[in-house]
Design a protein around this motif. Structure first.
Motif, short mmCIF file in Angstrom:
data_model
loop_
_atom_site.label_atom_id
_atom_site.label_comp_id
_atom_site.label_asym_id
_atom_site.label_seq_id
_atom_site.Cartn_x
_atom_site.Cartn_y
_atom_site.Cartn_z
N UNK A 54 0.83 -1.21 0.00
CA UNK A 54 0.00 0.00 0.00
C UNK A 54 0.86 1.26 0.00
N UNK A 57 1.55 2.25 -3.44
CA UNK A 57 0.38 2.92 -4.02
C UNK A 57 0.43 4.41 -3.66
N UNK A 58 0.54 4.69 -2.35
CA UNK A 58 0.49 6.08 -1.88
C UNK A 58 1.67 6.90 -2.40
N UNK A 61 1.49 7.53 -6.19
CA UNK A 61 0.48 8.57 -6.42
C UNK A 61 1.06 9.95 -6.13
#
Lengths: 221, 82
Positions: A54, A57-58, A61
Motif C-alpha cells: 500500500x 500505491x500512496x 500517487x
C-alpha cells in the motif's frame, strides 16, 4: 600510471549511476512501472500482516501528482494498459491532476469491463468537470442501472466543484519520511483537515488540553 | 451507539480526500470496499501529550468489520486519561 585512468573510470561509473537514479525518480513511466510491480491485478485486496505494498500505491500517487503535467503522457498510456489496476490507478491520478486532456479516454473507460476502472474514471471526470466530462457522466448515468459504477457516477455529478487545490496539497505532503509513522508509544503525526462545514481541525491544538480518539471510517455509498 | 449519539456535534467528521492522514497512520489503500480500494477502519487513542497510546487497525479478509466496540475504546480512553 594505471591508477589515474582507473580512478577516472570509477568516478565515471559513479556519476552515471547517480544520473540514472535521479532520472528514475522523475520519470513518470518508471514510477508507473514500479506501481505495476507492487500492485498486481491479483493482489490480495485487504490488509495482511507485513504487506507494505500500500505504501507503493500512496508514494507512486504522490510522485506522479508532484510531476503535474509532465506525468500526463505516461498516465494516458496507463489508461490503455492491459492491467486493470494500472488503468484504475492512472485514472485516479489523472483526476487528482485535473487533466482535461484525459477526458476523452476517461469517458471511454466508463464502459471498461472492470468496474474498478469505470468507477475511478467516473470519479476523475467529476473532479475534472469540463462540459464534455459532465455530458458523458449524464449519458452514462442513463445507461447504468445499478452497481458501484452508477454510485460513483452519481457522486461525480453531485460534486459542486472540481477537485479542491488543498486536496492536491495534502497528497504532496505524503512522503517516505511520514508514511506509516503512527506507532503506539510515539507522538501522533500531526495534521490539519477540514470538516464538512469547512472548519479546519488541527490535531496538535488539542495537546495539553484533551485526549483525542481518531477513528478512520470509510465511505460506503 | 448511544454514547456517540448523545455527543453528536462533539464528534467532528473530517475529509481526508488526498489520503494524506490515512497514509501517515498506515491505514490507506488496505481494504476493498465494493470494487474500490479504501483505507481499512482504524481507531487511535491519543493522550494529552499527543502520544498514541492505543490503536486498533482492521485486518484480514473481513477488515471492514474489524473494529473495536465503543466500550473497548472508552475503556482505553479512561485508562490513558490518568
Amino acid at each position: 600510471m594505471m591508477a589515474i585512468p582507473l580512478g577516472f573510470l570509477v568516478v565515471g561509473i559513479a556519476i552515471f549511476a547517480m544520473a540514472d537514479c535521479a532520472w528514475g525518480e522523475d520519470d513518470p513511466k518508471v514510477i508507473l512501472s514500479e506501481f505495476e510491480k507492487a500492485w498486481p491485478d491479483d493482489r490480495t485486496p485487504w490488509r495482511t500482516a507485513g504487506d507494505e505494498s500500500w505504501k507503493a500505491y500512496a508514494l507512486s500517487m504522490r510522485r506522479l501528482v508532484a510531476l503535474g503535467d509532465r506525468a500526463v503522457p505516461a498516465l494516458l498510456d496507463g489508461l490503455s494498459s492491459d492491467r486493470f489496476q494500472v488503468r484504475a490507478f492512472s485514472a485516479r491520478v489523472l483526476g487528482f491532476l485535473g487533466s482535461e486532456k484525459a477526458v476523452p479516454k476517461l469517458v471511454a473507460l466508463l464502459d471498461d469491463k472492470r468496474p474498478e476502472v469505470a468507477l475511478l474514471a467516473a470519479d476523475a471526470l467529476g473532479q475534472i468537470r469540463t462540459p464534455d466530462a459532465l455530458k458523458a457522466l449524464e449519458a452514462a448515468k442513463a445507461k447504468h442501472t445499478k452497481g458501484d459504477v452508477l454510485l460513483h457516477i452519481g457522486r461525480a455529478l453531485e460534486r459542486q466543484v472540481a477537485l479542491e487545490e488543498d486536496v492536491r496539497e495534502q497528497i504532496l505532503k505524503i512522503s517516505s519520511d511520514n508514511i506509516g509513522t503512527a506507532k503506539v508509544g510515539a507522538p501522533a503525526p500531526d495534521f490539519a483537515l477540514k470538516d464538512s462545514a469547512g472548519k479546519e481541525w488541527t490535531l496538535s491544538s488539542f495537546k495539553d488540553k484533551q485526549m483525542v480518539v481518531l477513528v478512520f471510517n470509510y465511505g460506503d455509498g | 451507539m448511544k454514547w456517540w449519539q448523545d455527543r453528536s456535534g462533539a464528534i467532528s467528521v473530517l475529509a481526508d480526500a488526498g489520503f494524506w492522514v490515512s497514509s501517515m497512520y498506515g491505514v490507506a489503500f488496505q481494504m476493498r470496499i465494493h470494487t474500490d480500494v479504501s483505507n481499512t477502519p482504524a481507531t487511535f487513542v491519543i493522550d494529552r501529550n499527543g502520544v498514541v497510546r492505543w490503536a486498533h487497525i482492521g485486518e484480514g479478509e473481513r477488515n471492514w468489520s474489524d473494529r473495536p466496540k465503543e466500550d473497548e475504546t472508552l475503556a482505553k480512553v479512561k485508562e490513558f486519561a490518568k
